[in-house]
Design an enzyme around this catalytic site. Structure first.
Site, PDB file in Angstrom:
ATOM      1  N   SER A   1      12.853   8.979  24.879  1.00  0.00           N
ATOM      2  CA  SER A   1      12.981   8.042  24.118  1.00  0.00           C
ATOM      3  C   SER A   1      11.861   7.892  22.967  1.00  0.00           C
ATOM      4  CB  SER A   1      13.104   6.820  24.812  1.00  0.00           C
ATOM      5  OG  SER A   1      11.661   6.178  24.558  1.00  0.00           O
ATOM      6  N   LYS A   2      12.202   7.273  21.893  1.00  0.00           N
ATOM      7  CA  LYS A   2      11.392   7.299  20.703  1.00  0.00           C
ATOM      8  C   LYS A   2       9.986   6.798  21.013  1.00  0.00           C
ATOM      9  CE  LYS A   2      12.219   2.753  19.240  1.00  0.00           C
ATOM     10  NZ  LYS A   2      12.842   1.474  18.668  1.00  0.00           N
ATOM     11  N   ARG A   3       9.675   6.069  22.265  1.00  0.00           N
ATOM     12  CA  ARG A   3       8.370   5.656  22.513  1.00  0.00           C
ATOM     13  C   ARG A   3       7.697   6.759  23.410  1.00  0.00           C
ATOM     14  NH1 ARG A   3      11.618   1.561  22.885  1.00  0.00           N
ATOM     15  NH2 ARG A   3      12.893   2.332  24.698  1.00  0.00           N
TER      16      ARG A   3
END
Ligand code: GLU
Length: 435
Positions: A209-211
């Site tokens: 994910s972008k995190r």
């Protein structure tokens, strides 16, 4: 019929450029280059709430940084602006009119619904093989506020732009039966699909994910990774040259790349491997380019200024070039070349100076230094060898404590090179202060 390959990267601007998206763009670009085709960039910005100029800029900067140049677009912001769906409403209107005339849509609650055929569709996918799917329910193609739905504009644009191959993330596989229905209703040939596998997190299951650390292209750019290295690494997320090579020039990847070789299995992201690859590309730079590339990082760390002697800077960086994997670790790696108040790695100190011995070795070396007529790597090495013979120990018994005393680290550039670059005066001063 024109049999030229036409592919597109069709990102929805979200405010960041995820490496999954970058890999999709890359595979499209590689396929276009491999087949001598055209690579189109289409910004799917119909979701007004999320889209902004800034999020488009992140995508464009990232693509340019990776060297993934697109081949056509309207002459708006430059010779090759991307296509923006927000500027193509008239096209969607005309396709909608056609569906209305064919009685393939109806209105309910203010929204426009598409009538599915009720027939199963064969979806030909270059990676996953043929899948037969039945789209059972009618679906909305224009919302009650008048905004068109992704499935509709995506297919209209693929038709209007003459897209021959749809290469995109596997998360869209489930959409393709809707898309096939729309292609058929609009009397257009269905493009060849290639749904590429997901990129999993480094550890554990789940999609990146972008995190997750390392997930965004803009971060690599900010961290001064080499775009060639990032691009090479992304090529291997789902594709391989079928031999053991991992580092390949992009020209060769273009020659070898084909959709059939893309793996069905999910790819696992490995930031260590990417850093290793980055190190390889850094070592391949010419010494001059390496200096130019690294200098800003040392300047912003306050280690180097306009007054720094360029010859000294080049000497230090040439020694570092063989060792570092990324530019962001460089200031810590070489701080002792530029400052006397460098930090000491306390864990390393604990390991090296467990007993008195290492301090004794440093003193022996210090005492012998004045007898050294020159301060070259060769003479320093000869001195250490001679001392170890006289005192019946190993050269390492001198190297480890001395390296630590003059640099604060247990690793770094070659030992004799380190001493030579620091110079006799600084080495003596630091060793005296240490003992
Ligand atoms: N806008 C879609 C996305 O960003 C593109 C889907 C497609 O490539 O067809 O996921």
């Amino acid at each position: 019929m024109n049999s030229k390959v036409r592919v597109r990267f069709a990102p929805s601007p979200t405010g960041f450029f995820h490496i999954g998206g970058a890999r999709t763009a890359l595979f499209n670009w590689l396929y276009a280059r491999h087949r001598g085709g055209t690579f189109v960039l289409r910004i799917e910005d119909t979701d007004k709430k999320r889209d902004s100029e800034e999020s488009v800029r992140v995508l464009i900067d990232g693509l340019k940084w990776l060297g993934l140049h697109w081949d056509e677009g309207p002459e708006l912001g430059g010779p090759c602006a991307p296509y923006f769906q927000s500027e193509r409403q008239h096209i969607y209107d005309s396709y909608l009119k056609r569906l209305r005339n064919q009685d393939q849509v109806y209105e309910r609650d203010g929204a426009v619904w598409f009538k599915v055929s009720g027939k199963p569709a064969v979806i030909h996918d270059e990676i996953r093989g043929d899948v037969t799917r039945l789209e059972e329910k009618d679906f909305v193609i224009v919302r009650s506020d008048g905004s068109p739905v992704f499935h509709f504009v995506n297919v209209v644009d693929d038709i209007d732009m003459g897209i021959t191959h749809v290469i995109r993330g596997e998360d869209h596989l489930s959409n393709s039966s809707k898309h096939v229905e729309l292609f058929e209703a609009l009397g257009a040939p269905t493009p060849v699909f290639a749904h590429i596998p997901l990129i999993l997190k480094t550890v554990g299951g789940g999609k990146m994910s972008k995190r997750d650390q390392g997930a965004l292209v803009e971060d690599y750019k900010a961290r001064r990774f080499l775009p060639e290295a990032v691009r090479n690494y992304l090529c291997l997320l789902g594709w391989s040259p079928k031999d053991d090579r991992e580092i390949l020039p992009i020209e060769e990847i273009i020659t070898l790349f084909d959709l059939k070789q893309i793996s069905k299995n999910n790819a696992r992201f490995d930031e260590k491997k990417l850093a290793h690859m980055n190190g390889h590309y850094l070592r391949n730079l010419s010494p001059e380019t390496f200096v130019d590339f690294c200098k800003p990082a040392l300047q912003s760390a306050g280690l180097v200024s306009e007054k720094t002697d360029p010859a000294y800077l080049a000497q230090v960086l040439n020694a570092c070039q063989e060792k570092v994997r990324d530019v962001e670790s460089l200031p810590n790696f070489c701080v002792h070349f530029f400052a006397d108040n460098f930090p000491f790695d306390e864990a390393a100190r604990g390991k090296i100076f467990k007993q008195e011995g290492p301090l004794v070795r440093i003193r022996e070396f210090l005492e012998a230094l004045p007898s050294l007529s020159d301060f070259t790597e060769g003479s320093l090495e000869a001195l250490v060898v001679a001392l170890s013979e006289v005192h019946g120990c190993k050269t390492g018994d001198y190297i480890h404590p001395i390296r630590f005393a003059v640099s604060g680290q247990s690793v770094g550039v070659g030992f004799y090179r380190l001493l030579h670059i620091l110079g006799k005066d600084r080495v003596i001063k630091r060793l005296k202060e240490f003992t």
